[in-house]
Design an enzyme around this catalytic site. Sequence first.
Site, mmCIF file in Angstrom:
data_model
loop_
_atom_site.group_PDB
_atom_site.id
_atom_site.type_symbol
_atom_site.label_atom_id
_atom_site.label_comp_id
_atom_site.label_asym_id
_atom_site.label_seq_id
_atom_site.Cartn_x
_atom_site.Cartn_y
_atom_site.Cartn_z
ATOM 1 N N ALA A 12 0.811 -1.228 0.000
ATOM 2 C CA ALA A 12 0.000 0.000 0.000
ATOM 3 C C ALA A 12 0.843 1.276 0.000
ATOM 4 O O ALA A 12 0.720 2.118 -0.908
ATOM 5 C CB ALA A 12 -0.923 -0.025 1.217
ATOM 6 N N ALA A 13 1.711 1.413 0.999
ATOM 7 C CA ALA A 13 2.453 2.669 1.135
ATOM 8 C C ALA A 13 3.483 2.819 0.028
ATOM 9 O O ALA A 13 3.566 3.868 -0.632
ATOM 10 C CB ALA A 13 3.133 2.711 2.505
ATOM 11 N N SER A 42 0.994 -4.486 -4.320
ATOM 12 C CA SER A 42 -0.286 -3.759 -4.176
ATOM 13 C C SER A 42 -1.479 -4.679 -3.943
ATOM 14 O O SER A 42 -2.386 -4.761 -4.759
ATOM 15 C CB SER A 42 -0.554 -2.929 -5.427
ATOM 16 O OG SER A 42 0.051 -1.694 -5.310
ATOM 17 N N CYS A 46 -6.124 -6.343 4.054
ATOM 18 C CA CYS A 46 -7.400 -6.194 4.777
ATOM 19 C C CYS A 46 -8.430 -7.215 4.292
ATOM 20 O O CYS A 46 -9.368 -7.558 5.008
ATOM 21 C CB CYS A 46 -7.981 -4.795 4.565
ATOM 22 S SG CYS A 46 -6.768 -3.493 4.758
ATOM 23 N N ASP A 287 2.863 1.372 7.722
ATOM 24 C CA ASP A 287 2.930 0.773 9.063
ATOM 25 C C ASP A 287 4.288 0.942 9.732
ATOM 26 O O ASP A 287 4.387 0.890 10.955
ATOM 27 C CB ASP A 287 2.629 -0.728 8.989
ATOM 28 C CG ASP A 287 1.161 -1.024 8.737
ATOM 29 O OD1 ASP A 287 0.368 -0.066 8.637
ATOM 30 O OD2 ASP A 287 0.813 -2.217 8.631
ATOM 31 N N ARG A 446 -25.660 14.456 23.448
ATOM 32 C CA ARG A 446 -26.527 15.193 24.369
ATOM 33 C C ARG A 446 -26.325 14.716 25.801
ATOM 34 O O ARG A 446 -26.173 15.517 26.729
ATOM 35 C CB ARG A 446 -27.992 14.971 23.940
ATOM 36 C CG ARG A 446 -28.977 15.949 24.539
ATOM 37 C CD ARG A 446 -30.366 15.656 24.041
ATOM 38 N NE ARG A 446 -30.833 14.359 24.517
ATOM 39 C CZ ARG A 446 -31.862 13.687 23.987
ATOM 40 N NH1 ARG A 446 -32.515 14.172 22.955
ATOM 41 N NH2 ARG A 446 -32.237 12.544 24.491
HETATM 42 C C1 LIG Z 1 -5.677 -9.534 8.152
HETATM 43 C C2 LIG Z 1 -5.537 -8.042 8.073
HETATM 44 C C3 LIG Z 1 -6.669 -7.251 8.028
HETATM 45 C C4 LIG Z 1 -6.543 -5.866 7.952
HETATM 46 N N1 LIG Z 1 -7.683 -5.093 7.917
HETATM 47 C C5 LIG Z 1 -7.565 -3.744 7.836
HETATM 48 C C6 LIG Z 1 -8.714 -2.920 7.751
HETATM 49 O O1 LIG Z 1 -9.849 -3.411 7.751
HETATM 50 N N2 LIG Z 1 -8.550 -1.571 7.674
HETATM 51 C C7 LIG Z 1 -7.304 -0.995 7.646
HETATM 52 O O2 LIG Z 1 -7.202 0.233 7.535
HETATM 53 N N3 LIG Z 1 -6.189 -1.766 7.718
HETATM 54 C C8 LIG Z 1 -6.288 -3.107 7.813
HETATM 55 N N4 LIG Z 1 -5.164 -3.884 7.865
HETATM 56 C C9 LIG Z 1 -3.841 -3.240 7.916
HETATM 57 C C10 LIG Z 1 -3.323 -2.933 6.538
HETATM 58 O O3 LIG Z 1 -3.349 -4.080 5.725
HETATM 59 C C11 LIG Z 1 -1.906 -2.403 6.666
HETATM 60 O O4 LIG Z 1 -1.934 -1.291 7.505
HETATM 61 C C12 LIG Z 1 -1.344 -2.003 5.336
HETATM 62 O O5 LIG Z 1 -1.218 -3.109 4.477
HETATM 63 C C13 LIG Z 1 0.009 -1.338 5.544
HETATM 64 O O6 LIG Z 1 0.583 -1.062 4.313
HETATM 65 P P1 LIG Z 1 2.158 -0.935 4.209
HETATM 66 O O7 LIG Z 1 2.449 -0.744 2.767
HETATM 67 O O8 LIG Z 1 2.634 0.056 5.179
HETATM 68 O O9 LIG Z 1 2.712 -2.325 4.731
HETATM 69 P P2 LIG Z 1 2.465 -3.794 4.189
HETATM 70 O O10 LIG Z 1 1.135 -3.947 3.568
HETATM 71 O O11 LIG Z 1 2.812 -4.711 5.304
HETATM 72 O O12 LIG Z 1 3.544 -3.919 3.054
HETATM 73 C C14 LIG Z 1 4.892 -3.923 3.337
HETATM 74 C C15 LIG Z 1 5.519 -4.810 2.295
HETATM 75 O O13 LIG Z 1 6.924 -4.707 2.425
HETATM 76 C C16 LIG Z 1 7.505 -5.957 2.184
HETATM 77 N N5 LIG Z 1 8.806 -5.913 2.837
HETATM 78 C C17 LIG Z 1 9.070 -5.772 4.156
HETATM 79 N N6 LIG Z 1 10.391 -5.696 4.373
HETATM 80 C C18 LIG Z 1 10.960 -5.782 3.165
HETATM 81 C C19 LIG Z 1 12.322 -5.755 2.722
HETATM 82 N N7 LIG Z 1 13.316 -5.626 3.600
HETATM 83 N N8 LIG Z 1 12.561 -5.867 1.397
HETATM 84 C C20 LIG Z 1 11.545 -6.002 0.508
HETATM 85 N N9 LIG Z 1 10.252 -6.041 0.871
HETATM 86 C C21 LIG Z 1 9.973 -5.918 2.181
HETATM 87 C C22 LIG Z 1 6.515 -6.942 2.782
HETATM 88 O O14 LIG Z 1 6.633 -8.205 2.182
HETATM 89 C C23 LIG Z 1 5.179 -6.279 2.477
HETATM 90 O O15 LIG Z 1 4.606 -6.759 1.286
HETATM 91 C C24 LIG Z 1 -5.255 -5.276 7.920
HETATM 92 C C25 LIG Z 1 -4.119 -6.087 7.956
HETATM 93 C C26 LIG Z 1 -4.242 -7.452 8.020
HETATM 94 C C27 LIG Z 1 -3.012 -8.302 8.065
#
Ligand SMILES: Cc1cc2nc3c(=O)[nH]c(=O)nc-3n(C[C@H](O)[C@H](O)[C@H](O)COP(=O)(O)OP(=O)(O)OC[C@H]3O[C@@H](n4cnc5c(N)ncnc54)[C@H](O)[C@@H]3O)c2cc1C
Length: 461
Positions: A12-13, A42, A46, A287, A446
């Site tokens: 995501a980020a 991507s 969630c 995150d 209220r």
């Molecule tokens: C089961 C579940 C349900 C969720 N439900 C919700 C919800 O309903 N609402 C909500 O807002 N959020 C929800 N979340 C949280 C949300 O999915 C995360 O906050 C979001 O995915 C964070 O995005 P990110 O890109 O920061 O991290 P991530 O999605 O964790 O992506 C980080 C990526 O970096 C990769 N990575 C890490 N270290 C390295 C490295 N050294 N080299 C290369 N790649 C690396 C990982 O493999 C991963 O794919 C949920 C999460 C889970 C697990």
Amino acid sequence: MPERLVIVGGDAAGMSAAAQTRRRRDASELEIVAFERGPYTSYSACGIPYYVGDTVKELETLIVRSPDEFRKRNDIDALIHHEVTAIDLDARKVTVRDLESSTERAEGFDQLVVATGATPIKPNWPGIDSAGVFGVQVLEEGVAIRRWVDDEKPARAVVIGSGYIGIEMAEALKMRGVDVALVERAPQPLTTLDEDMGAVVAEQMRAMGIELFLEEKVTGIEQSNGRASAVVTDERTLPADIVVLGIGVRPNTEIAEAAGIEIGTSGGIKVDRQMRTSADGVWSAGDCAEKFHRVSRKGVAIPLGTHANKEGRVAGINIGGGYETFPGVVGTATSKVCDIEVARTGLKVTEAAEAGFRFVTDTSDSTTRAGYFPDTRPIKTKLVVECQSGRLLGAQIIGEEGAAKRIDVFATALWNQMSVAEMLNLDLSYAPPFAPVWDPVLIAARKAWHLVEETMLVDPE
Ligand SMILES: Cc1cc2nc3c(=O)[nH]c(=O)nc-3n(C[C@H](O)[C@H](O)[C@H](O)COP(=O)(O)OP(=O)(O)OC[C@H]3O[C@@H](n4cnc5c(N)ncnc54)[C@H](O)[C@@H]3O)c2cc1C
């Protein structure tokens, strides 16, 4: 030579940052390379519980954009199965491990985005590496859980940890016909709620047939022929054909910290409002990055996709030469377990006390539709409100419908530092199928305001 942007983490980020940057700078000016250690880019983590529970049938629908699409549509090179193991700020290089060929190489960067997400907490229990024990963080783990449920047809599941991921996984497994027990060391499920509200969730989960073992600590996982067969707590042994870990996460800051990038008090990478880290030309989002809490005014680590997407966008706009800021969070989150929606925003009681507020709380019971309307459902709202000013500090809602969306009214009020006195005449929509004439939001505001007024009379300091 074009400048080079390297992204670490392809979800995501990271990929929001990459896509936003590309909108502002084309490939002749800026090369963008993203490294993702897993097999997907991507994706919607969630959506994992809904894929396991079979509400979502096709895995592909959880993948927003594949590496191939990034290449064709965005001129972004997204390399899966590539893990960044180190960042060298002086040499402007990252060390990348190709997980398929098991080779390592250095890749240069001019700008870097650290978007490594969160690391699930994995205790050192005996048996934790047995087959049938799963974490739930990245999509491949969701795929593995669904495959286990499809192929092994487990009869009994133990979910360890009752945060929102734990309760969503409990629901998912229940929907697949598995008997579910949930173990939690706290006295309540969902510790992001106050204890009294958590107790309501506990009661309703039990009524749905989910066994809850609260205030119990897991000590190990028993196995038979390498497969998990039971979860052992300090009180009992619970048979299990599948074990799901939902014990929580912490920001994944390992490589950033090792490179000397500053870490905030919450444990997340410290960023400014443009998402710049302490290192020149290095950005962070999602995150792994610390967030500013607009109510407590503290740095917090709240791992949510909603923040990750927005922060990635902000970083990308700034890397692309624009100007955008991320204004912080108010701690809004929602979830559901079977028929129950649970939602919260702002500060719960302990958080408000820690932040130094003097406050009152009020809990009100209401209905989701006009009392005479078919299928009206109970809904419970708890507010935390500052003394004297009546400023809303936090809200929690539990109900069978409408909790998730009603919390957004409170979140908007919190964002704008509104008092409950200002809220109680808000022009919210009303028609019998959608709300009673006094919406539960207005009733809660209220009642809380009356309480604040009473406190003022007693103690007009
Ligand atoms: C089961 C579940 C349900 C969720 N439900 C919700 C919800 O309903 N609402 C909500 O807002 N959020 C929800 N979340 C949280 C949300 O999915 C995360 O906050 C979001 O995915 C964070 O995005 P990110 O890109 O920061 O991290 P991530 O999605 O964790 O992506 C980080 C990526 O970096 C990769 N990575 C890490 N270290 C390295 C490295 N050294 N080299 C290369 N790649 C690396 C990982 O493999 C991963 O794919 C949920 C999460 C889970 C697990």
